[in-house]
Design a protein around this motif. Structure first.
Motif, short mmCIF file in Angstrom:
data_model
loop_
_atom_site.label_atom_id
_atom_site.label_comp_id
_atom_site.label_asym_id
_atom_site.label_seq_id
_atom_site.Cartn_x
_atom_site.Cartn_y
_atom_site.Cartn_z
N GLU A 1 99.96 47.53 27.49
CA GLU A 1 101.16 47.98 27.08
C GLU A 1 101.65 47.54 25.76
OE1 GLU A 1 105.17 48.61 29.25
OE2 GLU A 1 103.34 48.89 30.37
N GLU A 2 101.40 46.17 25.58
CA GLU A 2 101.58 45.53 24.32
C GLU A 2 100.69 45.95 23.03
OE1 GLU A 2 100.71 40.96 22.84
OE2 GLU A 2 101.48 41.15 24.91
N LYS A 3 99.33 46.22 23.41
CA LYS A 3 98.38 46.79 22.51
C LYS A 3 98.81 48.20 21.97
CE LYS A 3 94.24 44.20 23.40
NZ LYS A 3 93.45 44.01 22.22
N SER A 4 99.51 48.88 23.02
CA SER A 4 99.80 50.49 22.87
C SER A 4 100.67 50.47 21.71
CB SER A 4 99.99 51.10 24.21
OG SER A 4 100.76 52.17 23.86
N GLY A 5 101.79 49.43 22.08
CA GLY A 5 102.85 49.61 21.11
C GLY A 5 102.55 49.03 19.68
N GLU A 6 101.71 48.19 19.65
CA GLU A 6 101.38 47.67 18.33
C GLU A 6 100.46 48.94 17.77
OE1 GLU A 6 100.42 43.10 19.50
OE2 GLU A 6 98.92 44.16 19.03
N LEU A 7 99.64 49.62 18.40
CA LEU A 7 98.86 50.68 17.92
C LEU A 7 99.85 51.49 17.23
CD1 LEU A 7 95.71 51.31 17.37
CD2 LEU A 7 96.11 52.74 19.34
N GLN A 8 100.90 51.78 18.23
CA GLN A 8 101.82 52.92 17.75
C GLN A 8 102.42 52.51 16.48
OE1 GLN A 8 102.12 55.50 19.51
NE2 GLN A 8 104.10 56.45 18.75
N GLN A 9 102.75 51.42 16.32
CA GLN A 9 103.50 50.78 15.04
C GLN A 9 102.53 50.81 13.72
OE1 GLN A 9 106.43 49.55 14.25
NE2 GLN A 9 106.97 50.25 16.46
N LEU A 10 101.30 50.72 14.14
CA LEU A 10 100.12 50.71 13.17
C LEU A 10 100.04 52.18 12.63
CD1 LEU A 10 98.51 48.80 11.17
CD2 LEU A 10 96.52 49.24 13.14
N MET A 11 100.15 53.05 13.81
CA MET A 11 99.99 54.46 13.40
C MET A 11 101.10 55.18 12.33
SD MET A 11 100.03 57.88 16.02
CE MET A 11 101.83 57.99 15.50
N LEU A 12 102.30 54.64 12.91
CA LEU A 12 103.44 55.11 11.72
C LEU A 12 103.20 54.59 10.55
CD1 LEU A 12 106.42 54.42 14.39
CD2 LEU A 12 105.32 56.43 13.67
N LYS A 13 102.91 53.37 10.34
CA LYS A 13 102.83 52.48 8.96
C LYS A 13 101.59 53.46 8.28
CE LYS A 13 101.71 48.18 7.11
NZ LYS A 13 101.07 46.94 7.15
N ALA A 14 100.57 53.55 8.93
CA ALA A 14 99.37 54.32 8.47
C ALA A 14 99.77 55.63 7.94
CB ALA A 14 98.28 54.43 9.09
N ARG A 15 100.52 56.45 8.88
CA ARG A 15 100.94 57.87 8.56
C ARG A 15 102.04 57.61 7.33
NH1 ARG A 15 103.48 60.99 13.40
NH2 ARG A 15 101.46 61.03 14.19
N GLY A 16 102.78 56.86 7.28
CA GLY A 16 103.83 56.69 6.15
C GLY A 16 103.03 56.63 4.85
N GLU A 17 102.07 55.70 4.90
CA GLU A 17 101.32 55.39 3.74
C GLU A 17 100.50 56.52 3.33
OE1 GLU A 17 99.24 51.73 3.19
OE2 GLU A 17 101.02 50.49 4.29
N LEU A 18 100.26 57.15 4.19
CA LEU A 18 99.19 58.42 3.83
C LEU A 18 100.30 59.68 3.16
CD1 LEU A 18 96.50 59.32 4.28
CD2 LEU A 18 97.12 60.49 6.33
N HIS A 19 101.20 59.84 3.75
CA HIS A 19 102.22 60.80 3.12
C HIS A 19 102.88 60.46 1.91
CE1 HIS A 19 103.69 62.69 7.44
NE2 HIS A 19 102.44 62.81 7.08
N LYS A 20 102.88 59.12 1.68
CA LYS A 20 103.30 58.66 0.26
C LYS A 20 102.46 58.77 -0.72
CE LYS A 20 104.98 54.39 -1.80
NZ LYS A 20 104.37 53.33 -1.94
#
Ligand SMILES: [Zn+2]
Length: 238
Positions: A136-155
């Motif tokens: 669960e912890e790892k899944s949460g971290e991965l989710q955060q990382l995905m949002l960050k990656a998506r944000g940077e990609l969009h930028k």
């Protein structure tokens, strides 16, 4: 602004776009996210395998408990028969006693096995539940990382789009013959710079000092002057 200077701007812009496109393919957070995603998938596979093992243990325990139940029942039956006095034949009695002994020994064996299985099940259950918490912890971290990656990609995509729009605007105002010349030169340089901004009398690409006669020619409108050393098209940058 002078056409040649616009052309130089176009070249710089295209170089920038090329770099940005490359960066976009290699965004650190996106690469990190993809790596962690793969890792997480492996982790989940392992967890699944452990859960399956746990289920197999549970089944095994249940099977042995049923077996114990069956043996206990049949022992009770045999005991009843043994002490009921209905069996008078010695041989038959001896056989029954033998069966009871075997049943008791099997029962005791099963009880030991069940105890052992229960202990194993208990520790395995605790471990699996702690691994699940980690999941669960790892899944949460991965989710955060995905949002960050998506944000940077969009930028990065947004920036690239903006640069592309700037390029379109420049292309629109540059003379088409000049553009054609630029494309030819550029392809000869294999996508490298071919328009040189001259500052202080030096070629902006190969850094060679240009003869003073070049400076006057550079300022003459409509004339294309090339560096004798690197062959690039010279543009006055002073
Ligand atoms: Zn040069």
């Amino acid at each position: 602004m002078e056409q040649l200077q616009l052309l130089w701007q176009l070249q710089e812009l295209e170089q920038k776009i090329f770099r940005r496109e490359h960066e976009l393919q290699n965004l650190a957070t996106v690469i990190e996210y993809q790596r962690r995603k793969k890792e997480f998938a492996l982790f989940q596979q392992e967890l699944k395998a452990r859960e399956e093992e746990l289920n197999a243990l549970k089944k095994e325990l249940r099977r042995k408990e049923l077996e114990l139940q069956t043996i206990s029942n049949s022992l009770k039956e045999m005991d009843k028969k043994l002490y009921s006095g209905e069996i008078r034949n010695v041989k038959e009695l001896e056989n029954l006693e033998k069966k009871v002994r075997a049943g008791k020994s099997k029962k005791s064996e099963l009880e030991d096995e069940i105890l052992f299985l229960m202990e194993e099940l208990e520790s395995e259950t605790a471990e699996v539940s702690s691994v699940k918490a980690l999941e669960e912890e790892k899944s949460g971290e991965l989710q955060q990382l995905m949002l960050k990656a998506r944000g940077e990609l969009h930028k990065a995509q947004g920036e690239l789009q903006q640069l592309t729009r700037q390029r379109e605007e420049l292309v629109r105002v540059i003379d088409s013959d000049l553009l054609k010349k630029y494309r030819e030169l550029s392809s000869r340089m294999q996508g490298g710079r071919c328009i040189s901004l001259v500052k202080g009398g030096f070629c902006g690409i190969c850094n060679v000092s240009l003869p003073s006669s070049f400076r006057a020619r550079l300022l003459a409108p409509g004339e294309l002057v090339f560096c004798e050393n690197c062959g690039s098209l010279l543009v006055s940058g002073d």
